[in-house]
Design an enzyme around this catalytic site. Sequence first.
Site, short mmCIF file in Angstrom:
data_model
loop_
_atom_site.label_atom_id
_atom_site.label_comp_id
_atom_site.label_asym_id
_atom_site.label_seq_id
_atom_site.Cartn_x
_atom_site.Cartn_y
_atom_site.Cartn_z
N GLU A 121 0.84 -1.20 0.00
CA GLU A 121 0.00 0.00 0.00
C GLU A 121 0.88 1.25 0.00
O GLU A 121 0.86 2.06 0.92
CB GLU A 121 -0.97 0.00 1.19
CG GLU A 121 -1.90 -1.18 1.25
CD GLU A 121 -2.89 -1.23 0.08
OE1 GLU A 121 -2.94 -0.25 -0.71
OE2 GLU A 121 -3.60 -2.22 -0.05
N ASP A 245 -29.32 5.47 4.70
CA ASP A 245 -29.81 6.08 3.48
C ASP A 245 -30.68 5.04 2.79
O ASP A 245 -30.20 3.96 2.43
CB ASP A 245 -28.64 6.49 2.58
CG ASP A 245 -29.10 7.30 1.37
OD1 ASP A 245 -29.96 8.18 1.55
OD2 ASP A 245 -28.59 7.05 0.26
N ASP A 314 -32.61 9.00 6.66
CA ASP A 314 -33.14 9.96 5.69
C ASP A 314 -34.63 10.17 5.96
O ASP A 314 -35.43 9.23 5.85
CB ASP A 314 -32.90 9.44 4.28
CG ASP A 314 -33.32 10.44 3.22
OD1 ASP A 314 -33.80 11.54 3.58
OD2 ASP A 314 -33.18 10.13 2.02
N HIS A 393 -24.20 7.48 -1.33
CA HIS A 393 -24.99 6.89 -0.26
C HIS A 393 -24.22 6.92 1.06
O HIS A 393 -24.79 7.19 2.12
CB HIS A 393 -25.36 5.46 -0.62
CG HIS A 393 -25.85 5.31 -2.02
ND1 HIS A 393 -27.04 5.85 -2.44
CD2 HIS A 393 -25.29 4.73 -3.13
CE1 HIS A 393 -27.20 5.59 -3.73
NE2 HIS A 393 -26.15 4.92 -4.17
#
Length: 411
Positions: A121, A245, A314, A393
Amino acid sequence: MKHEYTEYTLTGGRGSCKSSFISLCIIILIVMFPQFNALIIRKNANTLRTSVYEQIIWAIERLGLRSRFKIPKSETSALPIVYRRKNGTKQYIIFRGCDNPEKIKSIKIAQGYFGLIWFEEKTEFTPAEIQNVKVSAMRGGSKFYVFESYNPPSAKRHWCNTDARTPKKDRVVFHTTYLDIPREWLGEAILNEIEYTKQTNERAYRNIFLGEPTGTGLNIFENIELREITDEEIAAFDYVYNGIDWGYYPDPFAWGRMCYDARKATLYIYDELYLYKHGNIQASNALQEYLEEQCLDEDGKPRFNVMADRIEADSAEPKSVNDFYKWGWNIRGAKKGAGSLEAGYKWLQGLRAIVIDPVRCPKMADEFTLYEYEIDKRTGEIVSGYPQGQPDHGMALTRYATEPIWRHGGE
């Protein structure tokens, strides 16, 4: 094996077997060269055990050499792995985090030298950190192999992408994708995810799975830190925030969990669940089952009521909020209102860091890092405001979950 280069930089998309290839090379080279020891580096020491350490063990077993290596049984740290030759000499595979450079400087090897170095990485490091490791470790020998592996960031100007484009006489850069890998090696789960991403978000597909720097350099969130969030860190979180969401298909039902450290102005996102084609009752049952699996006691029963934690959802779907409340969830609709999206995003942008665990939360990690300002194709100017149509989202549920914080000044 011919050692035509010293540095081997492997770039590519997810599922391209970069780490698998390097781990096999390291074990083969250890066996070939009695003077070689290996030093394997991650940015943070607490990510070693569950990543490169397990990858090296996998390579040893795939090569049928388990009986020749001494692998510590400790599950708490990445201890050295030792290759034992028949003549009694030993070669070491040592794992270190770059968060403690003194431990790298002080490494001593009784026999041989560090002929093998692997930076896993690479995007997590700074150029100075990599150079410091090389200076400390590349001593006492004439032949070295330095491996680097990473998924190219979306931003073309990221230093890793720039570095890969810069020719170096003693380095080879090669790029692989999942298309180079036999399908049976990958499995249907990731192949289905790849196909869905390809159909719904071409830019994300090209970056995540083809390893292309697709970004404009106009990242909306420039404070993202992708790293493992350990079990020990999570156990120490004193208050968690949950968000939902709503969605069905192609937009998912998305749930996420996070913790906010006001003193450090840092948000830690460490759990997610994305569901497709789940109605409310199916999503409720799936989320409850997912959370209960994380807290089972010795008798296989949940240790506490997983539905008790507050969820901000939401409020545009009051029926969904009411359904979850009726089924026992401690849920309420976010206040939202005019200007709430801008206020929530500006608060997130102003944090010192948004730390996301890319293993626990791969979809949220992708969304946050790929979310960019758009450019007007006609004028070439940056379009003001936050873009619509890009997957958001994870950002949405984060904004709902943290609404009680940013509506009160972030405290």
